[in-house]
Design an enzyme around this catalytic site. Structure first.
Site, PDB file in Angstrom:
ATOM      1  N   ARG A  82      12.056 -78.490  45.780  1.00  0.00           N
ATOM      2  CA  ARG A  82      11.174 -79.298  46.619  1.00  0.00           C
ATOM      3  C   ARG A  82      11.995 -80.256  47.489  1.00  0.00           C
ATOM      4  NH1 ARG A  82       6.453 -82.214  43.371  1.00  0.00           N
ATOM      5  NH2 ARG A  82       8.111 -83.715  42.929  1.00  0.00           N
ATOM      6  N   LYS A 184       8.064 -84.653  50.073  1.00  0.00           N
ATOM      7  CA  LYS A 184       8.115 -85.953  49.398  1.00  0.00           C
ATOM      8  C   LYS A 184       8.983 -86.895  50.226  1.00  0.00           C
ATOM      9  CE  LYS A 184       7.720 -87.304  44.604  1.00  0.00           C
ATOM     10  NZ  LYS A 184       6.260 -87.383  44.490  1.00  0.00           N
ATOM     11  N   GLU A 220      -5.765 -84.944  48.039  1.00  0.00           N
ATOM     12  CA  GLU A 220      -5.175 -85.542  46.845  1.00  0.00           C
ATOM     13  C   GLU A 220      -5.273 -87.054  46.937  1.00  0.00           C
ATOM     14  OE1 GLU A 220      -0.888 -85.294  46.341  1.00  0.00           O
ATOM     15  OE2 GLU A 220      -0.633 -84.623  48.394  1.00  0.00           O
TER      16      GLU A 220
END
Ligand SMILES: *Cc1c(COP(=O)(O)O)cnc(C)c1O
Length: 341
Positions: A82, A184, A220
């Site tokens: 990620r 992220k 989310e």
């Protein structure tokens, strides 16, 4: 090995510097070997890329002491993957995935005394990150970067039991359809601060963000993915290109299917069907699952049958199975636990 003298079960979620952190530098187009250091301070140009245009990405993961006294970390290969996706999207150099995992392992190893003991409920939180460190004034990627990993002991997420929380459907958007919601990056958090402070001031624990394009679908919260349980015990999670792919959520979906024999579904979830679910939870590294008891949509309350006193039964099974795997009480799938020797 002596543990540090820390009141583990009363720790909060805050920064406590530990003995060592890992630092590597990208200069003249290449990464150096990197090393552990005791220096927790960073000196950089007043014009560093990260300070001017927010070129920074991060990861978050934990180390645990298992029931039989081993120190383990959970699926660091997925954090490494990620991290690579995040770097590419912000035009940063990739920190090699194997070196990333090595840095995590070395950092934990150098701070073993800070890994909370089994049963304390506390864990060691690990924060790898990378940022543009060379001066940037015209808008473009920095030339030089720094990769760092530090860790900090954090207390039990749920003190005195996991009480369901109340969330509101936010009027703000978290991520644009072809934006950066799936990586992220610090920038996604900077712009969420006003929304979360607003929600807190109104008495809510969290925000539910909808898809920015149609505002009809569930995305989310600021830092956790949603899981829902239908009345016939199917586990459902929203599918969208602008959701951050939570490793906890992916692990819970696997646990639901392979350990609990439940049907699982990753699909679009519409705001209008929220009232039909039996249970709702937020998943991420920090809490594993936080149960949601109530969602408020502009004064209209959606109350889940699981109530405001405890986790719903399926949520609880998922929580207990995954934490059991992480703490070594339940056999882990191949490769999920990496032991720090
Ligand atoms: C980190 C994060 C999560 C949770 O991911 P985990 O890998 O489970 O910790 C969920 N949503 C956002 C926006 C995040 O930044």
């Amino acid at each position: 090995m002596d543990k540090k003298n820390i009141d583990w079960s009363n720790l909060g979620f805050g920064y406590i510097p530990t003995d060592k952190r890992f630092v590597a530098n990208f200069k003249n187009g290449a990464w150096d070997e990197g090393e552990l250091t005791s220096d927790s301070m960073i000196t950089m140009s007043e014009c560093a890329g990260v300070l001017q245009y927010a070129q920074t990405i991060f990861e978050g993961m934990k180390a645990y002491t298992t029931e039989d006294g081993r120190i383990v970390t959970f699926r660091p290969d997925l954090n490494a993957q990620r991290f690579e996706e995040s770097a590419k999207r912000l035009e940063m150099p990739v920190y090699p995935q194997d070196k990333f995992v090595e840095a995590i392992v070395e950092t934990i190893k150098a701070n073993k005394e800070f890994v909370p003991p089994y049963g304390s409920g506390a864990t060691l939180y690990i924060r790898p990150y990378m940022f543009g460190i060379s001066p940037v004034i015209g808008v473009k990627p920095a030339q030089d970067y720094q990769f760092r990993t530090f860790c900090t002991p954090v207390g039990p997420y749920f003190k005195g039991g996991a009480k369901p929380i109340t969330i509101k459907i936010s009027d703000f958007d978290r991520a644009a359809p072809h934006g950066t919601g799936h990586i992220k990056a610090g920038l996604n958090y900077a712009m969420s601060l006003h929304a979360i402070v607003t929600a807190h001031n109104e008495g809510f624990d969290e925000n539910m963000y909808l898809d920015a394009a149609t505002r009809t679908k569930v995305e989310e919260t600021g830092g956790a993915n949603f899981l829902f349980v239908t009345k016939d015990n199917k586990v459902v999670t929203p599918k969208s290109n602008s959701i951050l792919p939570s490793i906890t959520r992916r692990s819970l979906m696997y646990v639901a299917k392979e350990y609990l024999g439940l049907e699982v579904e990753e699909r679009e979830v519409f705001k209008d069907e929220l009232k039909d679910f039996a249970e709702c939870g937020l998943c991420g590294t920090a809490a594993v699952i936080s149960p949601v008891g109530k969602i408020v949509d502009h004064g209209e309350e959606i109350c889940f049958p699981s109530g405001m006193e405890e986790m719903g039964p399926i949520t609880k099974k998922l929580y207990e199975t995954l934490t059991g795997i992480q703490m070594g009480r339940i056999e882990a799938p191949e490769g999920w636990l990496v032991e720090i020797k």
